[in-house]
Design a protein around this motif. Structure first.
Motif, PDB file in Angstrom:
ATOM      1  N   GLU A 145       0.731  -1.002  -0.100  1.00 35.18           N
ATOM      2  CA  GLU A 145       0.045   0.057  -0.127  1.00 35.18           C
ATOM      3  C   GLU A 145       0.923   1.348   0.089  1.00 35.18           C
ATOM      4  N   VAL A 146       0.103   2.225  -0.628  1.00 35.18           N
ATOM      5  CA  VAL A 146       1.044   3.638  -0.756  1.00 35.18           C
ATOM      6  C   VAL A 146      -0.073   4.581  -0.432  1.00 35.18           C
ATOM      7  N   ALA A 147       0.365   5.996  -0.126  1.00 32.33           N
ATOM      8  CA  ALA A 147      -0.343   6.979   0.476  1.00 32.33           C
ATOM      9  C   ALA A 147       0.342   8.020  -0.302  1.00 32.33           C
ATOM     10  N   ARG A 148      -0.198   9.293   0.069  1.00 25.87           N
ATOM     11  CA  ARG A 148       0.346  10.620  -0.222  1.00 25.87           C
ATOM     12  C   ARG A 148       1.997  10.895   0.263  1.00 25.87           C
ATOM     13  N   GLY A 149       2.711  11.273  -0.626  1.00 26.92           N
ATOM     14  CA  GLY A 149       3.990  11.361  -0.445  1.00 26.92           C
ATOM     15  C   GLY A 149       5.003  10.346  -0.882  1.00 26.92           C
ATOM     16  N   ASP A 150       4.393   9.092  -0.861  1.00 28.76           N
ATOM     17  CA  ASP A 150       5.248   7.885  -1.116  1.00 28.76           C
ATOM     18  C   ASP A 150       5.571   7.851  -2.724  1.00 28.76           C
ATOM     19  N   SER A 151       6.756   7.099  -2.911  1.00 26.11           N
ATOM     20  CA  SER A 151       7.138   6.888  -4.362  1.00 26.11           C
ATOM     21  C   SER A 151       7.999   5.491  -4.366  1.00 26.11           C
ATOM     22  N   PHE A 152       8.012   5.102  -5.660  1.00 29.67           N
ATOM     23  CA  PHE A 152       8.765   3.955  -5.891  1.00 29.67           C
ATOM     24  C   PHE A 152       9.049   3.949  -7.423  1.00 29.67           C
ATOM     25  N   VAL A 153       9.947   2.721  -7.910  1.00 25.41           N
ATOM     26  CA  VAL A 153      10.146   2.684  -9.052  1.00 25.41           C
ATOM     27  C   VAL A 153       9.702   1.069  -9.522  1.00 25.41           C
ATOM     28  N   ILE A 154       9.201   1.088 -10.779  1.00 23.82           N
ATOM     29  CA  ILE A 154       8.799   0.073 -11.405  1.00 23.82           C
ATOM     30  C   ILE A 154       9.899  -0.357 -12.418  1.00 23.82           C
ATOM     31  N   PRO A 155      10.430  -1.671 -12.432  1.00 26.07           N
ATOM     32  CA  PRO A 155      11.472  -1.959 -13.426  1.00 26.07           C
ATOM     33  C   PRO A 155      10.934  -2.209 -14.686  1.00 26.07           C
ATOM     34  N   SER A 156      11.670  -1.956 -15.966  1.00 27.75           N
ATOM     35  CA  SER A 156      11.455  -2.337 -17.191  1.00 27.75           C
ATOM     36  C   SER A 156      11.002  -3.484 -17.112  1.00 27.75           C
ATOM     37  N   ASN A 157       9.453  -3.741 -17.838  1.00 22.68           N
ATOM     38  CA  ASN A 157       8.609  -5.182 -18.164  1.00 22.68           C
ATOM     39  C   ASN A 157       8.012  -5.699 -16.976  1.00 22.68           C
ATOM     40  N   ALA A 158       8.348  -5.129 -15.814  1.00 19.06           N
ATOM     41  CA  ALA A 158       7.669  -5.922 -14.710  1.00 19.06           C
ATOM     42  C   ALA A 158       6.344  -5.811 -14.794  1.00 19.06           C
ATOM     43  N   VAL A 159       5.530  -6.710 -14.661  1.00 20.29           N
ATOM     44  CA  VAL A 159       3.982  -6.584 -14.554  1.00 20.29           C
ATOM     45  C   VAL A 159       3.464  -6.122 -13.251  1.00 20.29           C
ATOM     46  N   HIS A 160       2.704  -4.979 -13.734  1.00 18.13           N
ATOM     47  CA  HIS A 160       2.270  -4.016 -12.355  1.00 18.13           C
ATOM     48  C   HIS A 160       0.652  -3.445 -12.677  1.00 18.13           C
ATOM     49  N   GLY A 161       0.230  -3.161 -11.531  1.00 20.72           N
ATOM     50  CA  GLY A 161      -1.146  -2.587 -11.717  1.00 20.72           C
ATOM     51  C   GLY A 161      -1.480  -2.039 -10.184  1.00 20.72           C
ATOM     52  N   CYS A 162      -2.595  -1.419 -10.065  1.00 21.58           N
ATOM     53  CA  CYS A 162      -3.186  -0.876  -8.844  1.00 21.58           C
ATOM     54  C   CYS A 162      -4.721  -0.640  -8.594  1.00 21.58           C
ATOM     55  N   LYS A 163      -5.097  -0.674  -7.050  1.00 23.69           N
ATOM     56  CA  LYS A 163      -6.375  -0.470  -6.927  1.00 23.69           C
ATOM     57  C   LYS A 163      -6.568   0.643  -6.207  1.00 23.69           C
ATOM     58  N   CYS A 164      -7.554   1.433  -6.362  1.00 25.22           N
ATOM     59  CA  CYS A 164      -7.559   2.770  -5.743  1.00 25.22           C
ATOM     60  C   CYS A 164      -8.274   2.482  -4.315  1.00 25.22           C
ATOM     61  N   LEU A 165      -7.812   2.721  -3.136  1.00 22.69           N
ATOM     62  CA  LEU A 165      -8.426   2.573  -2.086  1.00 22.69           C
ATOM     63  C   LEU A 165      -9.195   3.724  -1.398  1.00 22.69           C
ATOM     64  N   GLN A 166      -8.520   4.718  -1.602  1.00 23.70           N
ATOM     65  CA  GLN A 166      -8.977   6.229  -1.542  1.00 23.70           C
ATOM     66  C   GLN A 166      -8.712   7.130  -2.815  1.00 23.70           C
ATOM     67  N   PRO A 167      -9.785   7.641  -3.214  1.00 23.97           N
ATOM     68  CA  PRO A 167      -9.719   8.526  -4.505  1.00 23.97           C
ATOM     69  C   PRO A 167      -8.455   9.572  -4.587  1.00 23.97           C
ATOM     70  N   GLY A 168      -7.661   9.743  -5.549  1.00 20.38           N
ATOM     71  CA  GLY A 168      -6.502  10.696  -5.677  1.00 20.38           C
ATOM     72  C   GLY A 168      -5.669  10.578  -6.887  1.00 20.38           C
ATOM     73  N   THR A 169      -4.372  11.039  -6.860  1.00 20.51           N
ATOM     74  CA  THR A 169      -3.649  11.088  -8.039  1.00 20.51           C
ATOM     75  C   THR A 169      -2.260  10.624  -8.097  1.00 20.51           C
ATOM     76  N   LEU A 170      -2.086   9.922  -9.074  1.00 20.17           N
ATOM     77  CA  LEU A 170      -0.632   9.417  -9.062  1.00 20.17           C
ATOM     78  C   LEU A 170       0.140  10.180 -10.249  1.00 20.17           C
ATOM     79  N   ILE A 171       1.438  10.686 -10.003  1.00 17.11           N
ATOM     80  CA  ILE A 171       2.218  11.209 -10.999  1.00 17.11           C
ATOM     81  C   ILE A 171       3.206  10.169 -11.381  1.00 17.11           C
ATOM     82  N   ASP A 172       3.379   9.574 -12.535  1.00 19.88           N
ATOM     83  CA  ASP A 172       4.013   8.627 -13.146  1.00 19.88           C
ATOM     84  C   ASP A 172       4.970   9.340 -14.191  1.00 19.88           C
ATOM     85  N   THR A 173       6.398   8.774 -13.936  1.00 23.85           N
ATOM     86  CA  THR A 173       7.444   9.322 -15.018  1.00 23.85           C
ATOM     87  C   THR A 173       7.923   8.123 -15.594  1.00 23.85           C
TER      88      THR A 173
END
Length: 108
Positions: free
Chosen positions: A67-95
């Motif tokens: 689980e992640v919340a406001r202020g958290d960040s992490f890196v997803i490696p190339s070709n890693a299978v990933h996805g998410c489910k929203c637990l509380q409405p909000g915005t993700l900033i992806d680079t």
């Protein structure tokens, strides 16, 4: 020069808006309007960094779930299978590196 990109549907309850881009880098906002909205499991060759601007999410990355919340960040490696489910409405900033050209040409 600042270029404005439209906000487009991504998944049910989720919109995507490119914020800035160059061939080497792209910044994208994913806005989750409803609890339970999902970013479906997928993968891509791009390295992705995710920053939680607001809300709360359950992420799965390469079979690890956390689980992640406001202020958290992490890196997803190339070709890693990933996805998410929203637990509380909000915005993700992806680079992404390099840029996701598919985000410039379609609603992918």
């Amino acid at each position: 020069m600042i270029k404005k990109f439209p906000e487009v549907p991504a998944d049910p309850g989720v919109t995507r808006q490119v914020l800035s881009d160059s061939p080497e880098l792209m910044v994208v906002a994913f806005r989750f309007q409803t609890e339970g909205a999902e970013g479906k499991l997928h993968n891509h060759p791009h390295v992705q960094s995710t920053y939680v601007e607001s809300g709360r999410f359950s992420f799965t990355v390469a079979e690890e779930t956390f689980e992640v919340a406001r202020g958290d960040s992490f890196v997803i490696p190339s070709n890693a299978v990933h996805g998410c489910k929203c637990l509380q409405p909000g915005t993700l900033i992806d680079t992404f590196t390099p840029r996701r050209d598919d985000f410039l040409t379609s609603n992918s």
